[in-house]
Design a protein around this motif. Structure first.
Motif, PDB file in Angstrom:
ATOM      1  N   MET A 262       0.777  -1.047  -0.056  1.00  0.00           N
ATOM      2  CA  MET A 262      -0.059   0.047  -0.013  1.00  0.00           C
ATOM      3  C   MET A 262       0.661   1.265  -0.152  1.00  0.00           C
ATOM      4  O   MET A 262       2.186   1.197   0.363  1.00  0.00           O
ATOM      5  N   GLY A 263       0.412   2.338  -0.372  1.00  0.00           N
ATOM      6  CA  GLY A 263       0.939   3.505  -0.432  1.00  0.00           C
ATOM      7  C   GLY A 263       0.198   4.699  -0.226  1.00  0.00           C
ATOM      8  O   GLY A 263      -0.819   4.761  -0.141  1.00  0.00           O
ATOM      9  N   TRP A 264       1.202   5.893   0.224  1.00  0.00           N
ATOM     10  CA  TRP A 264       0.430   7.249   0.008  1.00  0.00           C
ATOM     11  C   TRP A 264       1.247   8.033  -0.816  1.00  0.00           C
ATOM     12  O   TRP A 264       2.493   8.130  -1.072  1.00  0.00           O
ATOM     13  N   PHE A 265       0.374   8.897  -1.424  1.00  0.00           N
ATOM     14  CA  PHE A 265       0.802  10.101  -2.455  1.00  0.00           C
ATOM     15  C   PHE A 265       0.141  11.326  -2.051  1.00  0.00           C
ATOM     16  O   PHE A 265      -0.620  11.240  -1.096  1.00  0.00           O
ATOM     17  N   ARG A 266       0.822  12.485  -2.628  1.00  0.00           N
ATOM     18  CA  ARG A 266       0.073  13.698  -2.218  1.00  0.00           C
ATOM     19  C   ARG A 266       0.419  14.657  -3.341  1.00  0.00           C
ATOM     20  O   ARG A 266       1.278  14.332  -4.159  1.00  0.00           O
ATOM     21  N   GLN A 267      -0.671  15.539  -3.689  1.00  0.00           N
ATOM     22  CA  GLN A 267      -0.494  16.457  -4.728  1.00  0.00           C
ATOM     23  C   GLN A 267      -0.871  17.908  -4.186  1.00  0.00           C
ATOM     24  O   GLN A 267      -2.096  18.285  -3.551  1.00  0.00           O
ATOM     25  N   ALA A 268       0.037  18.574  -4.339  1.00  0.00           N
ATOM     26  CA  ALA A 268      -0.191  20.025  -3.838  1.00  0.00           C
ATOM     27  C   ALA A 268      -0.893  20.794  -5.073  1.00  0.00           C
ATOM     28  O   ALA A 268      -0.516  20.520  -6.274  1.00  0.00           O
TER      29      ALA A 268
ATOM     30  N   VAL B  44      -3.301  17.549  -1.052  1.00  0.00           N
ATOM     31  CA  VAL B  44      -4.389  16.434  -0.858  1.00  0.00           C
ATOM     32  C   VAL B  44      -3.662  15.185  -0.766  1.00  0.00           C
ATOM     33  O   VAL B  44      -2.634  14.839  -1.748  1.00  0.00           O
ATOM     34  N   TYR B  45      -3.931  14.147   0.121  1.00  0.00           N
ATOM     35  CA  TYR B  45      -3.228  13.106   0.237  1.00  0.00           C
ATOM     36  C   TYR B  45      -4.036  12.011  -0.011  1.00  0.00           C
ATOM     37  O   TYR B  45      -5.153  11.936  -0.010  1.00  0.00           O
ATOM     38  N   TYR B  46      -3.462  11.105  -0.876  1.00  0.00           N
ATOM     39  CA  TYR B  46      -4.099   9.818  -1.422  1.00  0.00           C
ATOM     40  C   TYR B  46      -3.606   8.634  -1.148  1.00  0.00           C
ATOM     41  O   TYR B  46      -2.367   8.560  -0.929  1.00  0.00           O
ATOM     42  N   CYS B  47      -4.535   7.660  -1.013  1.00  0.00           N
ATOM     43  CA  CYS B  47      -4.036   6.328  -0.501  1.00  0.00           C
ATOM     44  C   CYS B  47      -3.966   5.589  -1.847  1.00  0.00           C
ATOM     45  O   CYS B  47      -4.989   5.879  -2.660  1.00  0.00           O
TER      46      CYS B  47
ATOM     47  N   SER C 249       5.249  -2.747   2.506  1.00  0.00           N
ATOM     48  CA  SER C 249       5.016  -4.207   1.929  1.00  0.00           C
ATOM     49  C   SER C 249       3.740  -4.785   2.641  1.00  0.00           C
ATOM     50  O   SER C 249       3.189  -4.320   3.543  1.00  0.00           O
ATOM     51  N   TRP C 250       3.463  -5.945   1.872  1.00  0.00           N
ATOM     52  CA  TRP C 250       2.087  -6.611   2.352  1.00  0.00           C
ATOM     53  C   TRP C 250       2.170  -7.161   4.014  1.00  0.00           C
ATOM     54  O   TRP C 250       0.960  -6.904   4.300  1.00  0.00           O
ATOM     55  N   SER C 251       3.223  -7.225   4.498  1.00  0.00           N
ATOM     56  CA  SER C 251       3.393  -7.853   5.718  1.00  0.00           C
ATOM     57  C   SER C 251       3.542  -6.561   6.729  1.00  0.00           C
ATOM     58  O   SER C 251       3.416  -6.896   7.843  1.00  0.00           O
ATOM     59  N   GLY C 252       3.948  -5.628   6.306  1.00  0.00           N
ATOM     60  CA  GLY C 252       4.612  -4.376   7.070  1.00  0.00           C
ATOM     61  C   GLY C 252       6.112  -4.402   7.212  1.00  0.00           C
ATOM     62  O   GLY C 252       6.455  -3.634   8.118  1.00  0.00           O
ATOM     63  N   SER C 253       6.650  -5.408   6.630  1.00  0.00           N
ATOM     64  CA  SER C 253       8.052  -5.540   7.301  1.00  0.00           C
ATOM     65  C   SER C 253       8.804  -4.640   6.410  1.00  0.00           C
ATOM     66  O   SER C 253      10.259  -4.244   7.151  1.00  0.00           O
ATOM     67  N   SER C 254       8.703  -4.143   5.581  1.00  0.00           N
ATOM     68  CA  SER C 254       9.448  -3.296   4.818  1.00  0.00           C
ATOM     69  C   SER C 254       8.561  -1.869   4.478  1.00  0.00           C
ATOM     70  O   SER C 254       7.482  -1.866   4.155  1.00  0.00           O
ATOM     71  N   THR C 255       9.255  -0.623   4.737  1.00  0.00           N
ATOM     72  CA  THR C 255       8.568   0.633   4.446  1.00  0.00           C
ATOM     73  C   THR C 255       9.575   1.534   3.487  1.00  0.00           C
ATOM     74  O   THR C 255      10.780   1.568   3.626  1.00  0.00           O
TER      75      THR C 255
END
Length: 123
Positions: free
Chosen positions: A34-40, A93-96, A52-58
């Motif tokens: 999953m990710g987060w993005f933003r647009q000004a 604006v922050y997007y998932c 990552s899928w398990s949360g082990s990597s960011t």
């Protein structure tokens, strides 16, 4: 098809904190990054963070590394973005976004987006 709903945006003073949430449905949440993005205003949408899928990597953009933290709760099908030490330049604006792989390998991994939530940081 995956659905994503962001929440938690708002107005905060510089130096303050906010926590964004993104609730998902429509597919097996725990299988994908999953990710987060933003647009000004007037700018392109930029990558902020991924997990990552398990949360082990960011993964973080340089502009937020050390201030923002991405996390996920696979039992709740939710991904979070904890934002600390906010600056006026974080206003956007922050997007998932939902990935198509277990691990993040680039912005092109993300094909499903939420509607966005506004974050405004006042000076």
């Amino acid at each position: 098809q995956v659905q994503l709903v962001e929440s938690g945006g708002g107005l905060v003073q510089a130096g303050g904190s906010l926590r964004l949430s993104c609730a998902t449905s429509g597919r097996t949440f725990s299988n994908y990054a999953m990710g987060w993005f933003r647009q000004a205003p007037g700018k392109e949408r930029d990558f902020i963070a991924a997990i990552s899928w398990s949360g082990s990597s960011t993964y973080y953009a340089d502009s937020v590394n050390g201030r923002f933290t991405i996390s996920r709760d696979n039992a709740k099908n939710t991904v979070y973005l904890q934002m600390n030490s906010l600056k006026p330049e974080d206003t956007a604006v922050y997007y998932c976004a939902a990935g198509s792989r277990r691990y993040y390998s680039g912005s092109s991994d993300f094909g499903s987006w939420g509607q966005g939530t506004q974050v405004t940081v006042s000076s």
